[in-house]
Design an enzyme around this catalytic site. Structure first.
Site, PDB file in Angstrom:
ATOM      1  N   LYS A 104      -6.240   2.279  25.046  1.00 48.38           N
ATOM      2  CA  LYS A 104      -5.431   1.124  24.696  1.00 48.38           C
ATOM      3  C   LYS A 104      -4.519   1.478  23.533  1.00 48.38           C
ATOM      4  CE  LYS A 104      -5.838  -3.810  23.607  1.00 48.38           C
ATOM      5  NZ  LYS A 104      -6.779  -4.923  23.285  1.00 48.38           N
ATOM      6  N   HIS A 106      -2.319  -0.701  21.913  1.00 49.55           N
ATOM      7  CA  HIS A 106      -1.790  -1.846  21.163  1.00 49.55           C
ATOM      8  C   HIS A 106      -2.952  -2.733  20.699  1.00 49.55           C
ATOM      9  CE1 HIS A 106      -2.388  -3.287  25.272  1.00 49.55           C
ATOM     10  NE2 HIS A 106      -2.561  -4.495  24.755  1.00 49.55           N
TER      11      HIS A 106
END
Length: 228
Positions: A104, A106
């Site tokens: 991931k 963000h």
């Protein structure tokens, strides 16, 4: 055999997780039995499953660990259920961690891990459903060690699976759990082994689940694929 192991074997049958018949494995082997941890689907099933894992971890590794690492995807509910059960049964707060299949990039929780972010000083137990070849640890081990900032900063205490199939891993006569222990230097254990299953359902059982015919098929399978 410990009582919780007998209960776990009955539990696998009750949840239709452990089945007998004819099944083609990922390896291509034709097996007379099959275990599918994905069949645990209800809240009560996951709660009991977590308790069985917690008891096996406590028996094998004691309380000298901080984190349960459950490899995605099946390891995620296993780690979650077991951390809850461990707190309930033994009064010890442990953390759960899992890897992401895709990192991931963000948000506040970006990165390669889900849940607790393991770091130097942590003692980790890896929790999985079952291992036949031992290949899954080849992906899991480097992901855990990649979180270290100093060599040996994270200690892997051991690995726990639900069922030891007791068949030889590729290119060896030893079982997957034995090869993992030898290669990586930590103990790999199971809640129960197929030896326990046969003992409970056939040798000292009523032979209704493992019948004479199924036992012959299991014997033939282990003659070809059984660990020595």
């Amino acid at each position: 055999m410990e009582q919780y192991k007998k209960e776990f074997i009955d539990f696998m049958l009750e949840c239709q997780v452990l089945k007998f018949g004819s099944f083609t494995l990922k390896s291509g082997r034709q097996s007379p039995f099959f275990m599918n941890a994905g069949a645990y689907v209800t809240g009560s099933q996951l709660a009991r499953l977590g308790e069985f894992y917690a008891k096996a971890i406590h028996d094998n590794f004691g309380d000298d660990f901080d984190v349960l690492f459950g490899p995605a995807y099946k390891g995620i509910p296993l780690a979650t259920a077991c951390t809850i059960a461990y707190s309930k049964l033994y009064g010890k707060e442990i953390k759960y961690c899992s890897d992401r299949k895709e990192e991931k990039d963000h948000g506040a929780d970006k990165g390669a891990l889900l849940g607790y972010k393991i770091k130097d000083g942590d003692r980790v137990v890896i929790i999985e459903d079952v291992t036949t070849s031992g290949k899954s640890i080849e992906e899991t081990y480097p992901k855990i060690k990649a979180q270290e900032t100093t060599a040996g900063g994270i200690k892997i205490v051991g690995e726990i699976v639900s069922l030891d199939r007791r068949e030889k891993a590729p290119d060896t006569t030893k079982s997957a759990l034995e090869t993992i222990s030898e290669k990586y230097g930590f103990p790999a254990r199971a809640i129960v082994s197929m030896d326990d299953v046969i003992d409970a359902l056939y040798t000292n059982g009523d032979k209704k689940v493992i019948t004479e015919e199924i036992k012959k098929e299991i014997d033939a399978y282990y003659e070809q694929y059984g660990a020595k």
